[in-house]
Design a protein around this motif. Structure first.
Motif, PDB file in Angstrom:
ATOM      1  N   PHE A 386       0.826  -1.207   0.000  1.00  0.00           N
ATOM      2  CA  PHE A 386       0.000   0.000   0.000  1.00  0.00           C
ATOM      3  C   PHE A 386       0.862   1.259   0.000  1.00  0.00           C
ATOM      4  N   MET A 387       1.867   1.305   0.873  1.00  0.00           N
ATOM      5  CA  MET A 387       2.710   2.484   0.977  1.00  0.00           C
ATOM      6  C   MET A 387       3.566   2.682  -0.276  1.00  0.00           C
ATOM      7  N   ALA A 388       4.114   1.578  -0.803  1.00  0.00           N
ATOM      8  CA  ALA A 388       4.940   1.681  -2.002  1.00  0.00           C
ATOM      9  C   ALA A 388       4.105   2.121  -3.205  1.00  0.00           C
ATOM     10  N   ALA A 389       2.866   1.610  -3.293  1.00  0.00           N
ATOM     11  CA  ALA A 389       1.993   2.001  -4.400  1.00  0.00           C
ATOM     12  C   ALA A 389       1.648   3.484  -4.324  1.00  0.00           C
ATOM     13  N   LEU A 390       1.371   3.982  -3.127  1.00  0.00           N
ATOM     14  CA  LEU A 390       1.088   5.406  -2.963  1.00  0.00           C
ATOM     15  C   LEU A 390       2.296   6.252  -3.361  1.00  0.00           C
ATOM     16  N   PHE A 391       3.486   5.792  -2.959  1.00  0.00           N
ATOM     17  CA  PHE A 391       4.719   6.520  -3.265  1.00  0.00           C
ATOM     18  C   PHE A 391       4.941   6.605  -4.777  1.00  0.00           C
ATOM     19  N   LEU A 392       4.847   5.469  -5.472  1.00  0.00           N
ATOM     20  CA  LEU A 392       5.062   5.461  -6.919  1.00  0.00           C
ATOM     21  C   LEU A 392       3.957   6.220  -7.650  1.00  0.00           C
ATOM     22  N   SER A 393       2.730   6.092  -7.155  1.00  0.00           N
ATOM     23  CA  SER A 393       1.614   6.788  -7.785  1.00  0.00           C
ATOM     24  C   SER A 393       1.779   8.302  -7.701  1.00  0.00           C
ATOM     25  N   SER A 394       2.196   8.788  -6.539  1.00  0.00           N
ATOM     26  CA  SER A 394       2.362  10.234  -6.366  1.00  0.00           C
ATOM     27  C   SER A 394       3.485  10.766  -7.252  1.00  0.00           C
ATOM     28  N   LYS A 395       4.601  10.019  -7.353  1.00  0.00           N
ATOM     29  CA  LYS A 395       5.715  10.450  -8.195  1.00  0.00           C
ATOM     30  C   LYS A 395       5.308  10.457  -9.673  1.00  0.00           C
ATOM     31  N   SER A 396       4.571   9.434 -10.085  1.00  0.00           N
ATOM     32  CA  SER A 396       4.142   9.344 -11.482  1.00  0.00           C
ATOM     33  C   SER A 396       3.162  10.456 -11.828  1.00  0.00           C
ATOM     34  N   ALA A 397       2.225  10.738 -10.908  1.00  0.00           N
ATOM     35  CA  ALA A 397       1.216  11.766 -11.162  1.00  0.00           C
ATOM     36  C   ALA A 397       1.867  13.128 -11.352  1.00  0.00           C
ATOM     37  N   VAL A 398       2.830  13.459 -10.497  1.00  0.00           N
ATOM     38  CA  VAL A 398       3.521  14.755 -10.597  1.00  0.00           C
ATOM     39  C   VAL A 398       4.306  14.836 -11.900  1.00  0.00           C
TER      40      VAL A 398
END
Length: 474
Positions: A386-398
């Protein structure tokens, strides 16, 4: 009172299905496979679900988060229930009750109904914990790591096998006259029926321990976890720092495996310009490494435990975690397909070995609360995902937003290409950061210590097994 579990299996003889431990090993592995098959069974059909229910990208992401959230909660709870009621009843009810939201997933009509079903379906992810508890109760210390790792690895295949299995089920359903648009619904109903049926098999063909079910043992005056002891054991587990270190360790292996494989399809396409089918097949092939890779981790954990004691198990776990982190970090820097492919194989092998090695340590932390500890550590895997997915998702979105703004004047096609390249670059940087965090977690794992008394108990237990093992070999 007589001691509990005096007839644990000393060997993992997979063909000896007449014995309670081996029969239980096969049934719990198959049950685990079916649970993961059903839990991730909706994934191949998500384009159909999005179209049918009119889901937005945000709603699709919310459904994924809810499925993981349900599993974290269930894993924390189920271990304590296993200590109290035994794994046989816990697995039976998990399969039977878990089949309900799986079936209902094929009947939903609104996004909210889909949310609820995904949340409740996530509970069957707790099957991993029961599998680890049941194999820990069935196998002696010299082989428990191998047994745990093998059952978990083979069960984990369900999470990848559905990518082939569910479309095949859908094709069969279409072949008997069901409309193609409704095939995903019927496929989910069939997956739910499989869960329910497996619950009945579990109830009638397994036992809690090699000596019988918990209630039978109590009636014969044998030592089993009582309600009071269960509470003490659970609180001891919560207060034991080693449990939370293993929570972090499992987040760094199983959690990262889930996240990396969940993002790898797009990454391979955007970075190495592979076709979607080719990228998907590569990811699926790495999931299939669970057939042997987890077993290797448990096997070497047992080997180091035999030669170096409990600290040997910890040393191997720390070492393989560091290798895992190095492989992911190096993969994130790879620009050539051949080198990237080799590094991805090495990562897949090491991450699954780390998972097996983790549960070669778990049974020795507190023998009175194996279920509670397995539940907490197992929840760590989903928390890490969950935490890793949030981290990668936020970086990709930006990164995608920045690239879109920068390329708007170049046209839609150029903007889309820029977004894909930015997403790949962001994920690559994210993999590097995660790889470094895994290396740190490997070093932190060395802080897991066992007392001199724990080491002596394990040594005495192993020495008692040696004469019988020699007789078997001869």
């Amino acid at each position: 009172m007589e001691p509990l579990l005096t007839h644990k299996a000393k060997r993992l003889n997979l063909l000896d299905i007449k014995t309670v431990p081996i029969r239980t090993f096969w049934i719990t592995s198959i049950a685990f496979f079916i649970c993961f098959f059903a839990w991730f069974g909706i994934v191949p059909f998500m384009p159909d679900v999005v179209k049918d229910l009119g889901l937005t990208p945000a709603q699709k992401w919310n459904a994924t988060v809810l499925a993981v959230a349900g599993t974290v909660f269930a894993r924390l709870l189920i271990g304590k229930l296993c200590d109290k009621y035994g794994p046989r009843l816990c697995y039976t009810w998990l399969l039977i009750l878990g089949s309900i939201p799986v079936v209902l997933s094929g009947l939903v009509q609104t996004p909210m109904q889909f949310y609820i079903c995904r949340l409740l379906t996530g509970f069957i992810g707790a099957s991993f914990v029961i599998t680890q508890v049941h194999t820990s109760l069935m196998f002696a210390s010299n082989v428990v790591g191998t047994a745990n790792a093998t059952s978990a690895g083979w069960g984990n295949l369900g999470g990848g096998a559905n990518r082939l299995g569910m479309p095949i089920i859908a094709a069969i359903v279409i072949g008997v006259g069901v409309a193609e648009a409704d095939a995903w619904r019927y496929s989910m109903v069939i997956a739910g029926i499989a869960c329910f049926s497996m619950g009945l098999v579990y109830y009638f063909f397994t036992k809690d321990t090699p000596d019988g079910n918990f209630k039978e043992l109590e009636a014969r005056g044998m030592q089993v976890p009582s309600t009071k002891k269960d509470k003490v054991g659970f609180m001891e587990a919560v207060k034991d720092y080693r449990v939370w270190l293993l929570f972090v360790v499992y987040a760094a292996c199983f959690g990262i495996e889930l996240t990396v494989y969940g993002t790898m399809d797009d990454y391979l396409q955007n970075t190495f310009q592979l076709e979607r089918i080719t990228a998907g097949n590569i990811v699926l092939s790495f999931a299939l490494m669970n057939i042997f890779a987890r077993t290797l981790g448990g096997y070497f954990g047992d080997k180091f435990g035999k030669s170096r004691g409990l600290k040997g198990r910890v040393w191997f776990l720390a070492a393989i975690l560091i290798v895992e982190g190095l492989m992911l970090s190096l993969f994130s820097l790879a620009t050539g397909l051949f080198i990237g492919f080799i590094l991805l194989i090495a990562f897949s092998l090491s991450v699954q070995m780390a998972e097996g090695a983790t549960f070669s340590v778990v049974p020795f932390v507190n023998r009175k609360a194996i279920g509670s500890i397995s539940g907490i550590v197992g929840a760590g895997g989903n928390f890490g995902a969950f935490m890793a997915a949030l981290f990668l998702s936020s970086k990709s979105a930006v990164a995608e937003k920045t690239a879109l703004i920068a390329s708007e004047a170049l046209g839609a096609e150029a903007a889309a290409a820029a977004q894909s390249a930015a997403a790949a670059s962001a994920v690559s940087a994210g993999y590097l950061v995660i790889g470094c965090m895994i290396i740190i977690s490997g070093m932190v794992a060395l802080a897991i210590k066992f007392s001199t008394e724990d080491e002596k108990v394990a040594e005495v237990e192993l020495s008692k097994l040696q004469p019988e093992l020699v007789r078997i070999d001869n």
